[in-house]
Enzyme design. Structure first.
Site, PDB file in Angstrom:
ATOM      1  N   HIS A   1      -0.188 -63.109 -14.713  1.00  0.00           N
ATOM      2  CA  HIS A   1      -0.217 -63.389 -16.160  1.00  0.00           C
ATOM      3  C   HIS A   1       0.947 -62.697 -16.856  1.00  0.00           C
ATOM      4  CE1 HIS A   1      -1.888 -59.399 -17.393  1.00  0.00           C
ATOM      5  NE2 HIS A   1      -2.493 -59.440 -16.222  1.00  0.00           N
TER       6      HIS A   1
ATOM      7  N   ASP B   1       1.009 -62.130 -20.365  1.00  0.00           N
ATOM      8  CA  ASP B   1       0.675 -61.382 -21.581  1.00  0.00           C
ATOM      9  C   ASP B   1       0.455 -59.917 -21.239  1.00  0.00           C
ATOM     10  OD1 ASP B   1      -1.823 -62.021 -20.217  1.00  0.00           O
ATOM     11  OD2 ASP B   1      -2.851 -61.285 -22.014  1.00  0.00           O
TER      12      ASP B   1
ATOM     13  N   ASP C   1       1.585 -54.548 -15.783  1.00  0.00           N
ATOM     14  CA  ASP C   1       0.385 -55.387 -15.761  1.00  0.00           C
ATOM     15  C   ASP C   1       0.602 -56.518 -16.772  1.00  0.00           C
ATOM     16  OD1 ASP C   1      -2.163 -56.434 -15.637  1.00  0.00           O
ATOM     17  OD2 ASP C   1      -3.114 -54.790 -16.710  1.00  0.00           O
TER      18      ASP C   1
ATOM     19  N   GLU D   1      -4.569 -63.341 -20.225  1.00  0.00           N
ATOM     20  CA  GLU D   1      -5.493 -62.746 -19.257  1.00  0.00           C
ATOM     21  C   GLU D   1      -6.096 -61.466 -19.796  1.00  0.00           C
ATOM     22  OE1 GLU D   1      -6.672 -60.093 -15.830  1.00  0.00           O
ATOM     23  OE2 GLU D   1      -5.222 -59.772 -17.449  1.00  0.00           O
TER      24      GLU D   1
END
Length: 412
Positions: free
Chosen positions: A81, A83, A144, A178
């Site tokens: 992801h 975002d 992340d 996500e």
């Protein structure tokens, strides 16, 4: 295999684009700025030679690397992801490159005395001598899951440049939102067309996960009655006191700060209130489905008991399931975990197989018909100013992706 400089340059180009998602938005993606990186990724996928590159109206990105063998091979996928979490700002990320980490404190921001210390973050000690990418202490980093995206694109680029590595058809997918629990909501599994996939969204090197929490969210609304306090006897009902009763009636030691491993919890993550109304927001987590259902029942029973105690509906509790433990969907196809484990061993990595104390897109995708274990992306201390990622871990993750593709073609 992949040059350190190449990985750093690509990763930095991603994290310096602000893609923070917004749980209060009803659009997909939840923030307009996610399109900035999404469009960049589409251009990059095309530039490295991926086929069938597409982006839909909700910013879901898909692309294909065709098979280079003449026998049938299962179609596999890799997903990350783009975002970043709204828990901490992702604007104006200023990555710092720490060459040959010496094992001592890292001063992230001298002016604000922000220090990343191995005395507190003991995982740092694993990476002495390696190159670390950190924040400047004022933002999160975005490993992340921009580390996962970097690894997937770097692996695809390497496989394209090295056709001697045999592989079947490979799909890649990049998703928005996500971090607010919506990454898989509009993912078109049929269009993606993979037999199984892997999310590159884990933490430290070696992580391989195919179990996660069952998850629900609960909103508890407590009603009070406001009366002038000078004339309130027998009339005023303070919702904040009743909310406190509710909070204190739940098991105090079954909270995130007191649990680990397979232990579940109740987590009060937001509270807003005044005399007339107090709203509590909880998340409920447990790996065991039976225990998960029991936790929801505890909250429902407590609500009913307090309503009976006060003689009217003083509390309304609404509980909504969010996602479920992927184990149920992975167990019938455990060979996909075995392939990932073998790939790690062949690239010199000791697999760390454990349950996720959280969830990933892969959990939802597994229930949508795409079995999807989770593999390390390399970062640590996600969602905050102390986030960092070792470059060597990112390189290893890239190697694991390539090796999974190779092993899948051999075993077919």
């Amino acid at each position: 295999m992949i040059s350190k400089e190449h990985i750093i340059k690509r990763f930095v180009s991603y994290v310096t684009v602000d893609t923070e998602s917004d749980p209060n938005s009803n659009t997909t993606p939840s923030t307009e700025k996610q399109w900035d990186l999404a469009n960049k990724l589409v251009d990059e996928l095309r530039a490295i030679g991926m086929q069938d590159v597409s982006i839909d109206k909700h910013a879901y990105i898909m692309a294909t690397l065709p098979s280079n063998v003449d026998h049938d091979v299962p179609t596999i996928g890799f997903i990350s992801h783009f975002d970043t979490s709204p828990d901490f700002t992702g604007a104006h990320v200023n990555p710092q490159i720490i060459e040959s980490y010496d094992g001592k404190d890292i001063v992230l921001n001298e002016a604000k005395n922000i220090i990343l210390s191995p005395d507190y973050f003991e995982d740092l000690k694993q990476y002495v001598g390696q190159t670390l990418i950190t924040t400047d202490g004022t933002t999160l980093l975005g490993a992340d899951d921009k580390a996962g995206i970097c690894e997937i694109i770097s692996a695809m680029e390497y496989l394209i440049k090295h056709p001697e590595i045999k592989h079947g058809p490979i799909k890649v997918g990049f998703t928005p939102d996500e971090e607010i629990g919506r990454g898989a909501h509009k993912f078109d599994v049929e269009k993606f067309g993979a037999d199984w996939a892997y999310t590159m969204d884990g933490s430290q090197i070696g992580e391989l996960e195919y179990e996660n929490f069952n998850a629900a969210g609960a909103v508890v609304k407590v009603k009070g009655k406001i009366v002038h306090p000078g004339y309130a006897k027998g009339k005023l009902i303070n919702s904040m006191y009743i909310a406190t009763e509710f909070i204190n009636s739940l098991p105090r030691m079954e909270t995130p700060e007191h649990t680990e491993g397979y232990q579940g919890f109740f987590h009060l993550h937001n509270i807003k209130g005044d005399v007339e109304e107090t709203v509590l927001e909880y998340i409920i987590r447990d790996h065991d489905k039976g225990h998960f259902e029991a936790r929801k029942e505890v909250m429902t029973k407590l609500t009913n008991e307090l309503n009976d105690q006060y003689g009217y509906e003083v509390i309304v509790t609404e509980i909504k399931d969010q996602y479920f433990n992927m184990l149920e969907k992975i167990e019938p196809v455990m060979h996909i975990v075995d392939i990932a484990e073998e790939a790690m061993k062949q690239t010199g990595i000791k697999p760390i197989i454990k349950a996720i104390r959280g969830g990933t897109d892969g959990a939802q995708l597994s229930y949508m018909g795409l079995p999807c274990p989770n593999i390390f992306a390399g970062g640590h201390n996600f969602h905050g100013r102390f986030e960092y990622v070792p470059v060597e871990s990112m390189i290893k993750a890239t190697e694991v992706i390539c090796k999974i593709a190779e092993i899948t073609a051999i075993k077919a």
